[in-house]
Scaffold this active site. Structure first.
Site, PDB file in Angstrom:
ATOM      1  N   LYS A 173     -11.276  -2.345   7.690  1.00 37.05           N
ATOM      2  CA  LYS A 173     -11.197  -2.746   8.755  1.00 37.05           C
ATOM      3  C   LYS A 173     -11.248  -2.766   9.773  1.00 37.05           C
ATOM      4  O   LYS A 173     -11.769  -3.552  10.169  1.00 37.05           O
ATOM      5  CB  LYS A 173      -9.940  -2.159   7.858  1.00 37.05           C
ATOM      6  CG  LYS A 173      -9.217  -1.954   7.372  1.00 37.05           C
ATOM      7  CD  LYS A 173      -8.886  -3.417   6.647  1.00 37.05           C
ATOM      8  CE  LYS A 173      -7.801  -3.193   4.471  1.00 37.05           C
ATOM      9  NZ  LYS A 173      -7.850  -4.873   4.329  1.00 37.05           N
ATOM     10  N   ASP A 186      -1.436   6.636   6.380  1.00 38.11           N
ATOM     11  CA  ASP A 186      -2.868   5.641   5.827  1.00 38.11           C
ATOM     12  C   ASP A 186      -2.727   5.315   7.248  1.00 38.11           C
ATOM     13  O   ASP A 186      -1.796   4.359   7.642  1.00 38.11           O
ATOM     14  CB  ASP A 186      -2.377   4.792   4.805  1.00 38.11           C
ATOM     15  CG  ASP A 186      -2.972   4.000   4.505  1.00 38.11           C
ATOM     16  OD1 ASP A 186      -4.263   3.798   5.316  1.00 38.11           O
ATOM     17  OD2 ASP A 186      -2.983   2.997   3.032  1.00 38.11           O
ATOM     18  N   TRP A 228       1.032  -1.246  -0.160  1.00 34.03           N
ATOM     19  CA  TRP A 228      -0.134   0.050   0.238  1.00 34.03           C
ATOM     20  C   TRP A 228       0.896   1.274  -0.102  1.00 34.03           C
ATOM     21  O   TRP A 228       0.433   2.500  -0.497  1.00 34.03           O
ATOM     22  CB  TRP A 228      -1.080   0.178   0.990  1.00 34.03           C
ATOM     23  CG  TRP A 228      -2.073  -1.297   1.141  1.00 34.03           C
ATOM     24  CD1 TRP A 228      -1.516  -2.064   2.122  1.00 34.03           C
ATOM     25  CD2 TRP A 228      -2.235  -0.965  -0.074  1.00 34.03           C
ATOM     26  NE1 TRP A 228      -2.360  -3.003   1.656  1.00 34.03           N
ATOM     27  CE2 TRP A 228      -2.976  -2.696   0.385  1.00 34.03           C
ATOM     28  CE3 TRP A 228      -3.469  -1.758  -0.669  1.00 34.03           C
ATOM     29  CZ2 TRP A 228      -4.469  -3.811  -0.094  1.00 34.03           C
ATOM     30  CZ3 TRP A 228      -4.004  -1.791  -1.861  1.00 34.03           C
ATOM     31  CH2 TRP A 228      -4.849  -2.806  -1.633  1.00 34.03           C
TER      32      TRP A 228
END
Length: 359
Positions: free
Chosen positions: A191, A167, A99
């Site tokens: 999540k 993030d 990511w």
């Protein structure tokens, strides 16, 4: 048989949050309409957004001068929106996995990107240390938790006066955060917060506008200021996931807040890592305990038992362990232990591992 949800995302949610959402799908707060069909501009939906933003600020102790936004597009869109809005000349990025690599790729289209450190050479099995962030960058970006490889940065990096952007898709609300050091914190909510479909963004209001002042045209929907001014209502927001996020935020507060979530996260992680470290047939993929994720715990079979991986996966699945297969890029096993996962599920996995080992 009880099912234990270790999926990496969309992930486990508190049962009461699911039940409250299900009720709202049938009838939203007695208004005779499903939340799936109400107007986002209805006077009785605005309080949902208002309370969700207020609880974000309360639970994370967000100081004055920040906005909380609920947007679409996932964290992947934020990889683009962040440099669009904040990268004027140069930015620094830490490369710790898939990511962060995607975020770096997007940022390179907007200006100079200094990758200050990377753990790619060992398949991202540690968090780089001792790197230096230049003082003249617009911001330093890092991915807080790496769901695929199982590493996590729980402490706010010490980079002097450089502003931070992070993030935090997969570990938001699992530990305290000093939000005042950040210009932006973002994440997909699927999540630790809500179903897929909504993205949260915490943005420092007076950090916005510099890119436009430097002459950059930012498309309307990609401009954070658009959504700050519109209160997340510039266009139709993801109504249902926002409602579920509100229920989760209420649940976190009722459970004791972020401090309690952090205690539970460590308790779950300690239990599972201890079982992995002491096992005769399993081994951890992250050796440095300081780098180990509390959210996504990755492990594999020791080399001499490698041929038993498929057998264990079937054994675990047959015993109600859901989503323990490792990411396709690394293999092995991954137990995602997000905020809503009860300790009894981790104990069930540990018991399952020991039973298989004994066999």
């Amino acid at each position: 048989m009880k099912m234990h949800n270790f999926n990496a995302g969309p992930s486990v949610l508190p049962r009461e949050v699911i039940e409250q959402t299900a009720k709202a799908v049938l009838d939203f707060e007695g208004h005779g309409l499903s939340i799936l069909e109400i107007s986002h501009r209805a006077k009785y939906f605005q309080p949902v957004v208002d309370e969700a933003e207020a609880l974000f600020k309360e639970l994370l102790d967000i100081p004055e001068g920040y906005s909380v936004l609920f947007l679409g597009g996932g964290a992947s869109l934020q990889f683009c929106m962040v440099p669009y809005n904040f990268l004027v000349n140069k930015a620094a990025y830490l490369n710790t996995g898939v990511w962060s690599k995607k975020a770096i790729k997007e940022a390179q289209a907007f200006g100079e990107v200094n990758v200050v450190a990377s753990s790619a050479e060992t398949t991202f099995n540690y968090i780089p240390k001792g790197f230096v962030v230049p003082e003249d960058v617009d911001y330093f970006h890092y991915t807080a938790n790496n769901t695929i490889y199982g590493t996590e940065i729980r402490e706010t990096p010490n980079v002097g006066n450089v502003r931070l952007i992070s993030d935090m898709s997969s570990d938001i609300f699992s530990h305290p955060v000093d939000v005042a050091k950040y210009d932006c914190i973002y994440g997909g909510a699927q999540k630790n917060l809500a179903p897929a479909g909504v993205t949260f963004v915490i943005v420092k209001n007076d950090a916005l506008g510099k890119a436009k002042e430097a002459g950059r045209h930012i498309p309307t929907m990609l401009d954070y200021q658009t959504h700050v001014d519109g209160g997340s209502m510039f266009n139709t927001p993801p109504v249902l996931p926002i409602y579920t996020a509100l229920q989760t935020l209420r649940w976190i507060k009722a459970q004791g807040g972020v401090t309690e979530m952090a205690r539970r996260a460590k308790e779950r992680a300690d239990l599972l890592y201890s079982a992995i470290d002491s096992s005769k047939i399993f081994r951890p993929t992250i050796l440095d305990e300081a780098d180990r994720s509390y959210m996504n715990i990755c492990f594999v079979m020791k080399d001499e038992y490698k041929e038993l991986e498929a057998d264990f996966l079937k054994f675990a699945t047959d015993h109600g362990m859901v989503g323990v297969k490792g990411h396709r890029s690394v293999g092995g096993f991954r137990a995602s232990c997000y905020n809503a996962l009860p300790l009894e599920s981790v104990q069930a996995l540990v018991d399952c591992m020991k039973e298989f080992e004994n066999k």
